[in-house]
Scaffold this active site. Structure first.
Site, PDB file in Angstrom:
ATOM      1  N   THR A 145       0.857  -1.185   0.000  1.00  0.00           N
ATOM      2  CA  THR A 145       0.000   0.000   0.000  1.00  0.00           C
ATOM      3  C   THR A 145       0.892   1.232   0.000  1.00  0.00           C
ATOM      4  O   THR A 145       2.045   1.179   0.423  1.00  0.00           O
ATOM      5  CB  THR A 145      -0.909   0.021   1.236  1.00  0.00           C
ATOM      6  OG1 THR A 145      -0.070  -0.038   2.391  1.00  0.00           O
ATOM      7  CG2 THR A 145      -1.835  -1.171   1.240  1.00  0.00           C
ATOM      8  N   GLU A 152      -5.793  -3.617  -1.300  1.00  0.00           N
ATOM      9  CA  GLU A 152      -6.276  -4.771  -0.517  1.00  0.00           C
ATOM     10  C   GLU A 152      -7.435  -5.497  -1.195  1.00  0.00           C
ATOM     11  O   GLU A 152      -7.865  -6.550  -0.732  1.00  0.00           O
ATOM     12  CB  GLU A 152      -6.745  -4.295   0.870  1.00  0.00           C
ATOM     13  CG  GLU A 152      -5.644  -3.849   1.808  1.00  0.00           C
ATOM     14  CD  GLU A 152      -5.281  -2.367   1.651  1.00  0.00           C
ATOM     15  OE1 GLU A 152      -5.569  -1.805   0.566  1.00  0.00           O
ATOM     16  OE2 GLU A 152      -4.716  -1.788   2.592  1.00  0.00           O
ATOM     17  N   LYS A 190     -14.506  18.011  10.645  1.00  0.00           N
ATOM     18  CA  LYS A 190     -15.478  18.126  11.726  1.00  0.00           C
ATOM     19  C   LYS A 190     -15.602  19.582  12.127  1.00  0.00           C
ATOM     20  O   LYS A 190     -14.689  20.158  12.710  1.00  0.00           O
ATOM     21  CB  LYS A 190     -15.045  17.284  12.919  1.00  0.00           C
ATOM     22  CG  LYS A 190     -16.092  17.260  14.020  1.00  0.00           C
ATOM     23  CD  LYS A 190     -16.014  15.998  14.859  1.00  0.00           C
ATOM     24  CE  LYS A 190     -17.379  15.694  15.474  1.00  0.00           C
ATOM     25  NZ  LYS A 190     -17.369  14.407  16.177  1.00  0.00           N
ATOM     26  N   TRP A 192     -20.289  17.176  10.208  1.00  0.00           N
ATOM     27  CA  TRP A 192     -19.259  16.746   9.279  1.00  0.00           C
ATOM     28  C   TRP A 192     -19.377  17.478   7.951  1.00  0.00           C
ATOM     29  O   TRP A 192     -20.465  17.629   7.406  1.00  0.00           O
ATOM     30  CB  TRP A 192     -19.372  15.242   9.013  1.00  0.00           C
ATOM     31  CG  TRP A 192     -19.095  14.408  10.218  1.00  0.00           C
ATOM     32  CD1 TRP A 192     -20.021  13.771  11.006  1.00  0.00           C
ATOM     33  CD2 TRP A 192     -17.819  14.110  10.788  1.00  0.00           C
ATOM     34  NE1 TRP A 192     -19.401  13.099  12.032  1.00  0.00           N
ATOM     35  CE2 TRP A 192     -18.045  13.284  11.922  1.00  0.00           C
ATOM     36  CE3 TRP A 192     -16.509  14.463  10.467  1.00  0.00           C
ATOM     37  CZ2 TRP A 192     -17.007  12.808  12.721  1.00  0.00           C
ATOM     38  CZ3 TRP A 192     -15.484  13.978  11.267  1.00  0.00           C
ATOM     39  CH2 TRP A 192     -15.732  13.170  12.384  1.00  0.00           C
TER      40      TRP A 192
END
Lengths: 546, 546
Positions: free
Chosen positions: A195, A338, A448, A453
């Site tokens: 990754t 993944e 936030k 949000w």
């Protein structure tokens, strides 16, 4: 009830044939030997040629005493020899470790040493990026140079070998690779990809033959990517970027022609290839599609039937640019290293046929439905409870399936996986009642503000829809009153006289008032990760926001 | 060489998710709940409805104490309840045994007893065909009647139960069937289908969840059948005929709509459904396509994109009739009950684009290329040695792959399988350098004349190309001088005044002189097997040729 004698559960009586990359190779030899692989506009071979080289390369790996199960690394562009490595390494039961050629040397050394690579195959032109690290990679016994158009000096060092010379001196393996695999062998590791490691150490995803073949079949499924024999497939996405999204193996299994761009990622080079090879399917990250967008009108891309975008969100405005110029929007895919990497494919379905043009644009901006065999769910980040599929409840996206990682290479317990074996993606998403996935943001990219949000992705899409905006990234700046507030970093088109006020005026009708960025910072370019994605972490670091 | 420490071979780190029919069901619930299943022009439900019933049926099977692994038989037309059985039986780890409704009672009794069926689900209208045998099927504990449009009397017998009543009284299973399967469980038997048994006893092919799901993915692969979400799939081929060629499971996995014809096989009924439901993909045996051919012009079949023909050779003239009338030829598939059943799909590929019209017709008459994961080879019948793939060397076709049988249910060693685990098909074929399969004949249908072979299939195709010929079968008649000589049995179009001499004149330019049939016998209909194929064995029996 009468007779209830216990019946033993029984297995079917089907041939125990394993799912292997060897089948992909030998299928191409038997069915598609005549089909072309065109490289960089300068080389044209067939699958028969590729297979012939692959059979010699198999012998070379034996002669170099590369053990079964050992990692064989590649540090190369999308070229013909890299394709041969894609095949020869796993069909001889070694593990193909594709290394990102844009990594900083520190990451490079960490990854090669962590993978314990036994041999590294490297494009001649890329030697300067990795050879200086060679002495800090003591497990690597051989460095095999792949010739390319460059005249980069090759160091005089006994560890260095030459690909074409090795192949010329080797007998081709004449048998069936497929026949060397048992059913249990389909679980063998076939590939390794780290990754990008924007947070913490890079982690290796270890693919199996089974996962690779099933992912391949997913890439062939009609209505998703639907690779078929009549396709001409161009993986612009690098071979080292999450298996080039399965396009190389997928194209070979389908019998499609392959077009490999080679080392250049120049827009004109890519577009010229798409035109001259009559490419039908191409895949690239949004920043590459963006780089090509301005020059579309100069090329005949009428053969195109599918443009695949992934790695990060495809701005709707970019997709529309292609739909206008080429006739085909960019189809969104959601995936991860993944996930092999393709998890979902966007685009409209039959239920959207009656939708308005605007509604269809909105559908195309979503990540779409999971491929066959893949399951997705959204869960409450706090409790881990599954959330309703109502199209508006936001939760962490989790994914399961036979081509989804269950762990990382040489890493113990990892909190990326749930107790029931699903992968936590770190993405926030909604899923609607038709199983349509819509990413809202990365958990860590969410802003936030005042207890609510703000989605950086939605804000970026709004800003990107301004005609003068080339690139944009929105990140959170710590704020004593609101906790965090959004700041936008914007690259404008050359010659644009756009101002922050212009942009704010443009997005004001699109977002809530309290979403409006506190600052808009103009830049000449945004920082990128090794795979060409916008790097918000670099942006944060450079601005001393952690 | 430096370090050659032994590296252990290692497995990939991918989630151990099994391939199961439970995934097909629950995928349809999550993604395609809204898509329609239209039945016989009289019933229209959604996959959500089918899934809801399936979840009740799962409970019903438990309440009836049907053991895990037990065989649950169906004796039914292509209808909605039959689809629910296709799902509920395997997802609860029982085995779905689909019985051919056209079998003679002797075969029927043999098969039900051999399979040790625990329960039989039977269409009300089909009761008269099987209930008279009930007392000779002592292992069957329950007979569950599926209501249909018929008012066939239902015997008063304690063994008889009623499908709709059972479901109405059962709670739906609320959990995830998928979660009840481990990786090893993908090998569990999911289905059982007996071969038609034209020679010897019928033999049962026992499918697994794994083989079924992989076969499904093969049916989704673009360029083969390529089932996709936008398709409307109509399996005219019966559910009991080799899994209806994978179309029901394939359609559900792809999210395609399904159209089920119900009990009627009348040409007008089938064509009306194709027109009204805008069917895109339909599959049927050649005799059914023949029955529909005369009425094509009365229907709007413009939605059609793929017509699949298999079970026996599709005469080129028949395919051309469809290509002229509908715009789509019939695509040939080669398969067998033992191959789940689809092995190859015909049609033209990119290499045929430059071919003349006639050459393309010839390509379409071949059986085509194997699906991904399937391997085919031709071998010398005497020595078993593999023969060259040169397009003209004829040998026995053998096949391998994860959805090909390795044995028969409750049968010991069987000479249908080679030492290396391939299936001997009994078909004679050539394979060309592009892996293109062309069936020449069944080994037993080949005619040996004067030491040379005459292909009954080629001779039939030549005769069938005469515009007045509706059906034809060529068989061998023993001949004292030549060993065998061909005799043709022909059905002419109503009102045709064609003579044997007309037909001979028509085929004379197409075949060698010594291939010309010694006799042409006109009939009003040819005998068929239970699956609608021409039955050459019946023809031989009725004519006292064994």
């Amino acid at each position: 009830m009468a007779d209830q004698a216990h019946e033993p559960v029984m297995d079917g009586l089907m041939q125990p044939r394993p799912l292997t990359i060897a089948h992909i190779l030998e299928r191409a030899e038997r069915l598609y030997a005549h089909k072309p692989v065109a490289v960089a506009g300068t080389e044209r071979v067939t699958y028969a040629d590729v297979a012939r080289h692959t059979r010699r390369l198999a012998t070379v790996l034996d002669r170099l005493h590369v053990p079964v199960g050992a990692r064989v690394a590649t540090f190369a562009s999308n070229n013909r020899r890299h394709l041969e490595l894609y095949l020869a390494v796993p069909v001889t039961k070694r593990v193909l470790h594709t290394i990102n050629i844009r990594l900083a040397s520190e990451h490079l050394e960490y990854i090669v040493n962590h993978a314990e690579d036994d041999v590294v195959f490297v494009d001649r032109g890329l030697l300067p990026r990795i050879w200086p690290s060679a002495d800090r990679m003591p497990r690597v016994r051989h460095w095999v140079v792949l010739p390319d158009d460059s005249d980069t000096p090759i160091p005089a060092d006994p560890r260095i070998l030459h690909y074409d010379e090795l192949l010329a001196g080797a007998e081709p393996f004449a048998g069936s690779f497929e026949d060397t695999f048992t059913l249990a062998d389909e679980q063998l590791a076939s590939g390794l990809c780290y990754t990008s490691g924007t947070t913490g150490r890079p982690k290796g995803v270890l693919y199996s033959h089974r996962s690779t073949v099933l992912h391949c079949l997913g890439a062939l499924a009609a209505g998703f990517i639907g690779l078929g024999e009549s396709d001409v497939v161009m993986p612009i996405v690098p071979f080292f970027h999450a298996n080039a999204w399965g396009l190389p193996y997928g194209a070979m299994m389908a019998g499609a022609s392959l077009v490999l761009p080679g080392p250049s990622a120049k827009p004109a080079h890519l577009l010229r290839l798409m035109e001259s090879e009559r490419v039908t399917v191409a895949g690239a990250v949004p920043t590459v599609w963006t780089s090509m967008a301005d020059e579309l009108s100069a090329y005949d891309l009428s053969a195109t039937r599918f443009l695949l975008g992934g790695g990060s969100a495809v701005p709707p405005a970019l997709s529309e640019t292609y739909r206008t110029a080429v006739g085909i929007p960019i189809t969104h895919s959601w995936g991860m290293t993944e996930v092999s990497p393709v998890g979902t494919i966007g685009g409209t379905r039959t239920q959207h046929r009656a939708a308005t043009e605007d509604e269809q644009v909105a559908v195309r901006a979503a990540q779409g439905q999971p491929l066959p065999l893949v399951n997705v769910r959204v869960v409450d980040v706090g409790t881990g409870r599954e959330l309703p599929r109502d199209g508006h409840t936001v939760g962490e996206l989790q994914v399961s399936g036979p081509w989804v990682a269950s762990g990382y290479f040489q890493v113990g317990e990892d909190d990326s996986f749930t107790d029931d074996g699903w992968l936590r993606t770190g993405d926030l998403a909604t899923i609607d009642s038709d199983g349509y996935l819509r990413l809202v943001d990365r958990i860590k990219d969410l802003i936030k503000s005042g207890g609510e949000w703000i989605s950086s992705v939605e804000l970026e899409a709004a800003i990107a829809s301004h005609p003068d905006v080339v690139e944009v990234a929105v990140i959170a700046r710590p704020d004593p009153r609101w906790t965090e507030r959004p700041v936008a970093y914007v690259v404008l088109r050359d010659g644009s006289a756009g101002t922050a006020e212009d942009l704010l005026r443009h997005i004001r009708p699109m977002v809530a008032k309290w979403w409006l960025p506190d600052d808009i910072v103009f830049m000449t370019a945004l920082p990128k990760t090794g795979t060409g994605k916008l790097s918000k972490s670099s942006l944060r670091e450079s601005l001393h926001i952690s």
